[in-house]
Design a protein around this motif. Structure first.
Motif, PDB file in Angstrom:
ATOM      1  N   LYS A   1      -0.837  18.233  21.630  1.00  0.00           N
ATOM      2  CA  LYS A   1      -0.178  17.051  21.073  1.00  0.00           C
ATOM      3  C   LYS A   1       1.026  16.656  21.934  1.00  0.00           C
ATOM      4  N   LEU A   2       1.826  17.627  22.349  1.00  0.00           N
ATOM      5  CA  LEU A   2       2.991  17.350  23.174  1.00  0.00           C
ATOM      6  C   LEU A   2       2.576  16.787  24.533  1.00  0.00           C
ATOM      7  N   ARG A   3       1.525  17.339  25.140  1.00  0.00           N
ATOM      8  CA  ARG A   3       1.049  16.853  26.429  1.00  0.00           C
ATOM      9  C   ARG A   3       0.586  15.403  26.322  1.00  0.00           C
ATOM     10  N   LEU A   4      -0.134  15.068  25.249  1.00  0.00           N
ATOM     11  CA  LEU A   4      -0.603  13.691  25.066  1.00  0.00           C
ATOM     12  C   LEU A   4       0.562  12.733  24.824  1.00  0.00           C
ATOM     13  N   GLU A   5       1.558  13.177  24.073  1.00  0.00           N
ATOM     14  CA  GLU A   5       2.713  12.322  23.804  1.00  0.00           C
ATOM     15  C   GLU A   5       3.534  12.092  25.065  1.00  0.00           C
ATOM     16  N   GLN A   6       3.664  13.106  25.897  1.00  0.00           N
ATOM     17  CA  GLN A   6       4.445  12.950  27.119  1.00  0.00           C
ATOM     18  C   GLN A   6       3.719  12.117  28.162  1.00  0.00           C
ATOM     19  N   ALA A   7       2.404  12.105  28.139  1.00  0.00           N
ATOM     20  CA  ALA A   7       1.642  11.398  29.160  1.00  0.00           C
ATOM     21  C   ALA A   7       1.385   9.938  28.804  1.00  0.00           C
ATOM     22  N   ARG A   8       1.677   9.525  27.603  1.00  0.00           N
ATOM     23  CA  ARG A   8       1.359   8.155  27.195  1.00  0.00           C
ATOM     24  C   ARG A   8       2.379   7.178  27.751  1.00  0.00           C
ATOM     25  N   PRO A   9       1.979   5.914  27.897  1.00  0.00           N
ATOM     26  CA  PRO A   9       2.943   4.901  28.330  1.00  0.00           C
ATOM     27  C   PRO A   9       3.944   4.613  27.215  1.00  0.00           C
ATOM     28  N   PHE A  10       5.133   4.256  27.603  1.00  0.00           N
ATOM     29  CA  PHE A  10       6.181   3.913  26.644  1.00  0.00           C
ATOM     30  C   PHE A  10       6.793   2.604  27.123  1.00  0.00           C
ATOM     31  N   VAL A  11       6.419   1.509  26.488  1.00  0.00           N
ATOM     32  CA  VAL A  11       6.797   0.169  26.937  1.00  0.00           C
ATOM     33  C   VAL A  11       7.993  -0.320  26.120  1.00  0.00           C
ATOM     34  N   LEU A  12       8.990  -0.834  26.837  1.00  0.00           N
ATOM     35  CA  LEU A  12      10.174  -1.413  26.213  1.00  0.00           C
ATOM     36  C   LEU A  12      10.223  -2.900  26.498  1.00  0.00           C
ATOM     37  N   VAL A  13      10.604  -3.672  25.525  1.00  0.00           N
ATOM     38  CA  VAL A  13      10.814  -5.110  25.678  1.00  0.00           C
ATOM     39  C   VAL A  13      12.252  -5.382  25.289  1.00  0.00           C
ATOM     40  N   ASP A  14      12.979  -6.053  26.178  1.00  0.00           N
ATOM     41  CA  ASP A  14      14.401  -6.253  25.939  1.00  0.00           C
ATOM     42  C   ASP A  14      14.808  -7.649  26.383  1.00  0.00           C
ATOM     43  N   LEU A  15      15.790  -8.214  25.724  1.00  0.00           N
ATOM     44  CA  LEU A  15      16.403  -9.479  26.130  1.00  0.00           C
ATOM     45  C   LEU A  15      17.736  -9.161  26.775  1.00  0.00           C
ATOM     46  N   VAL A  16      17.917  -9.606  28.017  1.00  0.00           N
ATOM     47  CA  VAL A  16      19.161  -9.350  28.737  1.00  0.00           C
ATOM     48  C   VAL A  16      19.721 -10.687  29.209  1.00  0.00           C
ATOM     49  N   PRO A  17      21.028 -10.754  29.436  1.00  0.00           N
ATOM     50  CA  PRO A  17      21.606 -12.000  29.956  1.00  0.00           C
ATOM     51  C   PRO A  17      20.954 -12.369  31.286  1.00  0.00           C
ATOM     52  N   GLY A  18      20.680 -13.665  31.455  1.00  0.00           N
ATOM     53  CA  GLY A  18      19.980 -14.129  32.649  1.00  0.00           C
ATOM     54  C   GLY A  18      20.809 -13.958  33.907  1.00  0.00           C
TER      55      GLY A  18
ATOM     56  N   ALA B   1      19.853 -15.646  36.832  1.00  0.00           N
ATOM     57  CA  ALA B   1      19.790 -16.920  37.549  1.00  0.00           C
ATOM     58  C   ALA B   1      20.649 -17.984  36.868  1.00  0.00           C
ATOM     59  N   VAL B   2      20.543 -18.107  35.563  1.00  0.00           N
ATOM     60  CA  VAL B   2      21.286 -19.110  34.804  1.00  0.00           C
ATOM     61  C   VAL B   2      22.111 -18.385  33.753  1.00  0.00           C
ATOM     62  N   GLN B   3      23.380 -18.734  33.672  1.00  0.00           N
ATOM     63  CA  GLN B   3      24.314 -17.983  32.841  1.00  0.00           C
ATOM     64  C   GLN B   3      23.966 -17.971  31.355  1.00  0.00           C
ATOM     65  N   HIS B   4      23.588 -19.090  30.781  1.00  0.00           N
ATOM     66  CA  HIS B   4      23.406 -19.181  29.334  1.00  0.00           C
ATOM     67  C   HIS B   4      21.968 -18.903  28.903  1.00  0.00           C
ATOM     68  N   TRP B   5      21.141 -18.439  29.777  1.00  0.00           N
ATOM     69  CA  TRP B   5      19.753 -18.118  29.441  1.00  0.00           C
ATOM     70  C   TRP B   5      19.611 -16.619  29.286  1.00  0.00           C
ATOM     71  N   MET B   6      18.534 -16.242  28.613  1.00  0.00           N
ATOM     72  CA  MET B   6      18.222 -14.822  28.445  1.00  0.00           C
ATOM     73  C   MET B   6      16.915 -14.519  29.174  1.00  0.00           C
ATOM     74  N   ASP B   7      16.838 -13.364  29.800  1.00  0.00           N
ATOM     75  CA  ASP B   7      15.613 -12.933  30.463  1.00  0.00           C
ATOM     76  C   ASP B   7      14.896 -11.923  29.573  1.00  0.00           C
ATOM     77  N   LEU B   8      13.593 -12.064  29.489  1.00  0.00           N
ATOM     78  CA  LEU B   8      12.763 -11.106  28.767  1.00  0.00           C
ATOM     79  C   LEU B   8      12.292 -10.069  29.781  1.00  0.00           C
ATOM     80  N   VAL B   9      12.719  -8.813  29.586  1.00  0.00           N
ATOM     81  CA  VAL B   9      12.390  -7.739  30.521  1.00  0.00           C
ATOM     82  C   VAL B   9      11.427  -6.780  29.833  1.00  0.00           C
TER      83      VAL B   9
END
Length: 106
Positions: free
Chosen positions: A43-60, A62-70
């Motif tokens: 179980k630990l081996r499978l959990e460590q080997a799986r992908p772990f995807v993060l989605v985050d909004l960060v200040p842009g 290129a443009v100051q008042h926009w947000m980038d989706l990372v």
């Protein structure tokens, strides 16, 4: 000397039978613990080997008042067939615009 001496009320054959039962019991306990350790390690081996995807909004950048989706993968294996969906609520965006326009003095 008697033919079958006893020790604590058991003959040599009785002690052999008792030790065999104790050995079988110890084997069953060791087998149970080993099996549970194997399942936990798998179980630990499978959990460590799986992908772990993060989605985050960060200040842009290129443009100051926009947000980038990372979208980033910090797991140890690649993420396949990744799908993102975005359904903004119109009321939430409208109230955000009206709040920001009040803050700028419009």
């Amino acid at each position: 000397m008697p033919a079958n001496p006893e020790f604590f009320g058991l003959t040599a054959v009785g002690w052999q039978a008792l030790s065999a039962m104790v050995a079988v019991f110890a084997f069953i306990v060791a087998l149970t613990i080993g099996w549970s350790q194997l399942r936990a390690a798998r179980k630990l081996r499978l959990e460590q080997a799986r992908p772990f995807v993060l989605v985050d909004l960060v200040p842009g950048e290129a443009v100051q008042h926009w947000m980038d989706l990372v979208v980033s993968n910090i797991g140890k294996s690649p993420a396949y067939d990744l799908r993102l969906s975005f359904k903004p609520e119109r009321n939430g965006l409208t109230s955000l615009r009206s709040t920001s326009s009040r803050a700028h003095g419009s």
